[in-house]
Every structure is written in C-alpha cells, then in structure tokens.
Design an enzyme around this catalytic site. Structure first.
Site, PDB file in Angstrom:
ATOM      1  CB  CYS A  88      -7.740  -4.944 -16.837  1.00  0.00           C
ATOM      2  SG  CYS A  88      -8.350  -6.577 -16.387  1.00  0.00           S
ATOM      3  CG  ASP A 116      -4.795 -14.898 -12.699  1.00  0.00           C
ATOM      4  OD1 ASP A 116      -3.683 -15.128 -12.174  1.00  0.00           O
ATOM      5  OD2 ASP A 116      -5.787 -14.538 -12.052  1.00  0.00           O
ATOM      6  CD  GLU A 162      -9.443 -13.944 -14.275  1.00  0.00           C
ATOM      7  OE1 GLU A 162      -8.403 -13.410 -13.843  1.00  0.00           O
ATOM      8  OE2 GLU A 162     -10.560 -13.759 -13.748  1.00  0.00           O
ATOM      9  CG  HIS A 210      -2.088   0.878   1.127  1.00  0.00           C
ATOM     10  ND1 HIS A 210      -3.159   0.805   1.976  1.00  0.00           N
ATOM     11  CD2 HIS A 210      -2.372   1.906   0.287  1.00  0.00           C
ATOM     12  CE1 HIS A 210      -4.040   1.736   1.654  1.00  0.00           C
ATOM     13  NE2 HIS A 210      -3.583   2.419   0.642  1.00  0.00           N
TER      14      HIS A 210
END
Length: 588
Positions: free
Chosen positions: A512, A465, A441, A199
């Site tokens: 994406c 993936d 994916e 983060h």
C-alpha cells in the site's frame, strides 16, 4: 504593463492534480486577512468576546447552508469536508483558547484568534507524516472564515462563476471551494499556497480537476483575463502562450484525454496477466469523497483506509459511535469489495490533545501507532469495537501499523478478543470472522516475517516507511531525496523475504505504499509475487494496463535477474531497459 500582459510567461509549481487545462484566468480574491494586534480596554473585553462568538455563529451558518446546497447538488458522500470544518468550528480549544487570550492579554479578537492558530501550527509542523501534517490547512481555512466575518470581508463564491472554461487563480483554495466547482465552467486552478497532500489537492484529484499549487506569487502577476495553460502533471503554468505553444499543448491535451479515455475502458476488465494470473488493484483513501473515484477507475476495494483523519483538528477523541458511523459508511459504499482499515497511526506529534502525549525528539520512532494503542487500551478498544461492528456492513479487514515484534501482535489480538467478548456480552452484532493483519514497514518485521506470518491473516507492506527506515533516509529531506531508492537491492531483498514468508504460511500480501502505484515497478512486484496492490485511484488503470500485457513467468525471470545487481542504479537501468522494450507504448 501592456507589454508584460502580452508576453509569454512560464511558471513552475507543484503538480497537484494531473491533466492539462486550457482557458482564461480568473483571479479570485482568496488572500488572507491581515491581522494587526490592538489593545482592548478592560471595559470593552465582553464586547470583543461577543464579536468573536458572533463571527463563529455566522461561520457555522455559512457551513450549514453550504452543506445543504452540496447535499442537493453532489449527494451525501461529499459532506464529510463540511462536517470536518463544522467540527473544527466547534472545537473548544479553538473557541475557549481564543476567548482566554482576549481576556488574559486584553487584545482584539482577530489577534487572539491568530495567536491561537499559531499554537495549532506549532504542533502540526512537527508531524512526520505528510498527509497528517497538511491537515493543518483545514484549521487555517476555518480560522480564515471566522476572520472574514470579523472584518466584514467576503469572498466570491466559486459556484457564482458563470463563464465557461475559466482557470481559477487564487492565493489559496479551501476543500469547500473544490466541492463548489462546476467542471463545465471551471476547468482547473492554480494557487500560491498548498502542497500535493493537502485536502484541497486530494479533492482535486478525486474530482479530476487539473491543478498546480505552491506557485508562491502567481496572484501577484497581472494575468486576470489572459489565456492560461495548466499542466497538472508537470506543475507547469503558461500565461499568454504563443501560437506554437498553444498548438503544442492542445495536442498534448488531446493526447492525454485520449489516453485517459482509453485507460478507463479497462475499468471493468479483470486485472489479469496474459498467462492468467490475477492481482487485486485497490486504492488508499482518507475521505469518503474519494470513493466515487475508486469506482470510476475500476478499483477492487480499499487496501488502506487511514483512520487518523477522525482524530484530527480536535481536542477530544471520537467516541465509538462516531467512529462506527464513519467506518460503516465507507464499508457500505465499497461493498461487496473489501475495506482494509488500519488502526490509529499517530503518536508524539500530538494530533488529539486528549491523548496527553509528551513531546518527543523523534516522534517517527517514538510512542506512535501500535505502541501508542497498546499504551492506551481504552482508546484502542473504542476503535476496535467500532471496526468490528462496521464489519457487519460488508467485508472488513483490520490491521495494525508499525509492528516490530511478535509481542505487539499477540497483545493487540488479545485486546481484540476482549472487544469481541464485550460486544457479545452486550448482544451487539459484529463480524465474528474479521481478518486481521499487520503493516510490514520496519526492518525487524522483515527479519522475522516468517514468525509474524503465523500470527495473522495477511501482510500489508508500507514501502514509504520501510524504505525510509531501511536506508536511514528522511524522505522529507530534499538533500537526501536522491538516496530514497525503491529499487535498492536491500529493498528488493526485503520485499522478497516478506512475500516468500507470507506465501509459505498461506497468507496474502498487499503493498500500500507509493511504490505500488508506479507502473514502472509493476513487473517487479508481479515477479516478487504480491497478491494485491493499493494506490491512488488514477494509478489503477495505468497499472492495470501494464499488468494485462505482462506474463507472470517473464516477471519472475526479470526479478531473478534484478536481484543479481549490486546497486540501485544498476537495477533501475536494467528494469527500465527491459520494460521500455516490452511495454514502450504503455508508458506514453
């Protein structure tokens, strides 16, 4: 010691946020509290519990004060980080779990809290997804704050630094530390700990603060007050640079800053090829703090909003109202551009204990994503109703992850229709015309892409993936990294199959995955026919620059040739030679 301080030293870490920063090192004490377990007599147990709960209360007061300060300085859109930490602080698993350990084991509060933290660490370590796995860092940050209150150890506030051009050197930094940084005084930071998907690193990139993390022992070096150069792109740290190195990096910094300014001039220009073909360039987000960076880099919406963050670091699930408020805030801030919201993509890695999931040998291929949502319809419906309601605040696209067959799509859509009927019956407004899509994916979805395209309004290709599953490569295994090949002929053919199937059915197709944000791949993705690309914010102007210099017809010819090669190495060699010849200055 004097000679060591005067010599030039170079260190390598993880480039967490790009850019070059030159300044003076300011070593800040962010070392972890050392915990020693001690037995507590039975008669002293209540006092020990009280010491722990007092530290909890003081930590909450800290965060509330910080929240008020940040609201005044940075605005409400940056308060999610503090709210997340407050949520962790109020977590009954953290609170009651620690109290139970104090009372059951008869140990001091610090040791009990540390033992409880180890339980969190154990199941976070088994999470397959990089982004989700590193959310454990937020739990660690909150626990460290509590420990400091218990031992009376306070850290210097980052916003208390009043000298200019300082480079923070610390064992670790929290997301709230980043929020407190004044870029006029703090020009970059380096840490012993951390990863690119933490983060803290995400916020550093959002605020464009150069950073290198994961240096392991940089705080053990005697560098306080010395001149330091940070190269957040390569992950390089130079301490006490020679005059020649200083001049070299100063030129690099000037060149980098110049290129960044030139790229940002593209912000308001259309993402359009020279022969008039437009692509929508969007960004992937997890946190509201990332939205300003989307706007400043010229993004045209959110192509992937990961909703998993709402389920992190907590024993109970977020209810419909909490989810609605979170989604609506994102949608309102991005409007009129679209926001594509992916439904929950977690599973056997147990992010929320209320899901009561069993341990799995291979959670990446287990009860996760759409499989979990269909198994737990009450959880799924709560999220779907929240997304439907948020659709009234702007343009929302809803899509389902890890689809492997038609049955999953039809079942998910049936539950979506149930949610719509429930909202109508309750006279609650929602988006009646919301678009629905799926993630492509897994290989089975590629094979039946033509059938799936008849069921949805759009495809979103998750290349991370898809490459992993298609090539049987664990992308987190450093021994197999060389086999993770986005330009593998099998991957290119899979992508062509998906795009062709989508367009034959008259629907859009977006990418994406990380491949979308790599400028080198833009001509390939353009030639394949992708309509939209979603990436990190800093990648948007770089990809747009290549796009605006390209011609779709040329890209289609490049793809046709690339598909004739038999190996990834051959494809990559061909693509690099073609692109370097046509766009050499764009890759400076």
């Amino acid at each position: 010691m004097g000679s060591a301080r005067s010599e030039t030293r170079v260190f390598s870490g993880i480039g967490a946020s790009p850019g070059i920063a030159i300044g003076t090192a300011r070593v800040t004490d962010r070392s972890r509290v050392i915990v020693v377990e001690a037995a507590v007599p039975p008669e002293d147990i209540p006092a020990e519990v009280a010491r722990f709960t007092t530290a909890l209360s003081r930590s909450r007061d800290d965060l509330l004060a910080l929240k008020e300060s940040l609201a005044a300085r940075r605005g409400a859109e940056h308060l999610y980080v503090v709210d997340a930490h407050l949520l962790i602080l109020d977590d009954s698993m953290l609170r009651q779990g620690t109290i139970d350990l104090i009372e059951r084991d008869g140990i001091n509060a610090e040791a009990a809290l540390k033992k409880n933290l180890d339980k969190f660490k154990e199941f976070f370590a088994g999470i397959d997804d990089d982004y989700l796995r590193e959310r454990f860092g937020d739990v660690e940050t909150v626990v460290e704050r509590i420990l400091r209150h218990m031992v009376g150890k306070r850290h210097e506030r980052i916003d208390a630094i009043d000298e200019g051009k300082r480079l923070i050197v610390a064992h670790d930094l929290s997301p709230t530390d980043i929020l407190q940084m004044d870029k006029g005084k703090v020009v970059g930071f380096v840490t012993d700990l951390g990863g690119r998907t933490s983060h803290t690193s995400i916020l550093a990139r959002a605020f464009e603060i150069p950073a290198v993390v994961g240096l392991e022992t940089i705080t053990a070096e005697d560098i306080d007050g010395l001149p330091v150069i940070i190269d957040g792109t390569t992950g390089t740290i130079v301490v006490n640079p020679s005059e020649e190195m200083f001049r070299d990096y100063l030129r690099k910094k000037q060149h980098y800053d110049y290129l960044e300014q030139e790229l940002l001039k593209l912000k308001d220009l259309p993402a359009e090829t020279q022969d008039g073909h437009r692509m929508r360039l969007m960004r992937n987000i997890e946190f509201p703090e990332e939205i300003p960076s989307l706007t400043s880099h010229g993004g045209q919406g959110v192509g992937l909003y990961r909703t998993e963050m709402l389920y992190m670091n907590r024993p109970e699930l977020p209810d419909e109202e909490e989810q609605y408020r979170a989604y609506a805030a994102i949608v309102e801030n991005v409007a009129p551009d679209p926001v594509a919201i992916r439904t929950l993509d977690i599973g056997g890695d147990k992010l929320a204990t209320d899901l009561h999931l069993e341990d799995e040998m291979n959670p990446a291929m287990g009860l996760r994503a759409i499989r979990l949502s269909l198994r737990r319809p009450e959880v799924f419906k709560s999220q779907l109703r929240a997304i439907l309601r948020a659709g009234r605040k702007g343009t929302v696209r809803l899509f389902f992850p890890m689809i492997s067959g038609i049955e999953e799509v039809r079942s998910a859509k049936a539950i979506l229709r149930e949610c719509m009927e429930e909202l109508r019956s309750a006279d609650i407004p929602f988006d009646e015309e919301i678009e629905t899509g799926i993630m492509i994916e897994v290989p089975s979805a590629v094979t039946i892409a033509d059938l799936l395209a008849r069921e949805v309004d759009f495809f979103s290709v998750g290349t991370n993936d898809l490459i992993q599953y298609s090539l049987a490569i664990d992308r987190t295994n450093e021994h197999l990294a060389h086999l993770y090949q986005p330009l593998h002929p099998a991957i290119l053919r899979s992508l062509k199959t998906v795009v062709d199937a989508a367009h034959a059915a008259g629907i859009r197709v977006c990418m994406c995955g990380e491949m979308a944000g790599e400028p080198l791949y833009l001509p390939i993705l353009l030639g394949l026919g992708f309509d939209e690309l979603s990436m990190t914010a800093v990648s948007i102007p770089r990809v747009k620059k290549i796009l605006r210099r390209a011609r779709r017809a040329d890209a289609e010819r490049l793809v046709a040739r690339a598909l004739t090669f038999a190996t990834a190495a051959e494809v990559e060699s061909f693509v690099k030679s073609e692109i370097s010849a046509r766009f050499s200055e764009s890759f400076d």
